[in-house]
Design a protein around this motif. Sequence first.
Motif: not given
Length: 257
Positions: A12, A81, A85, A143, A170
């Motif tokens: 990200v 990701i 988060l 995110g 995550e």
Amino acid sequence: MSVDTLFIGWDVGGWNCDSNANSRDALVVLDGKRNLLGQPWRGNLRTAINEAGSTREWLQTLLRYCQIECNDDLPPAVMAIDTPLGFSRPFLNLISGRGAAGDIGKSADNPYLFRYTEHFLFQHGLKPLSAVKDMIGSQATKGMHALARFAAEAVETGVWRNGAALTAFEAYPSACKSSLRVRELLQKYRTVSATTQPEVWDTAGFGSGIDHEDKRDALLCALVAWLFHAQPDALYWPDAGVPAGEGWIFVPEDALA
């Protein structure tokens, strides 16, 4: 699309990372045999997030960015990701006026700066960043915003879904560098043998369009997404002590000291 499941790694970037030479969004997509689909992509996903009217539309845009042909019959996607988060419960209590934590000591123990999952990783030899103090708040909110739009159902600690369409969680690419299992998986994409040069992690050691660190980290995330689905025992899962809503960083078990 003749693929049973898509494995997407998303490194990200900030909300306005269009002209940031060092850090932007990056995507890598793998199939069930860990073959790289299309081409790794790097840019800014802000427009894609803003314009997508549904999870399906968003995923279709991500695949199109990676030059992957797709239609309305999309397979399920698992997405790892690389950004925090969640925020710690003490931090959320503080900013919402619900009270202060106790005495504040060294940084790694600060309950405002780090979540339970990050304290756990500190105890096992890793050094995760803080969404509060390490200038990644832009990435973190990006995110979290995408989760709220496209995978809002928290089905278990650290895992979000939108039905069967998307499962998201995550990941932490830096932790993968000490994982022998991930090193073995990476050989598929490397031009330099990690056996002969195990210290090489820069993009000069990779082929397959992995020409920037952001894309390398997205590849590592995609591999963690594959492990999550195909070899879940290879990852360390959250324990019962994780505060609700804080999230969890899924890392390879063999990355922990």
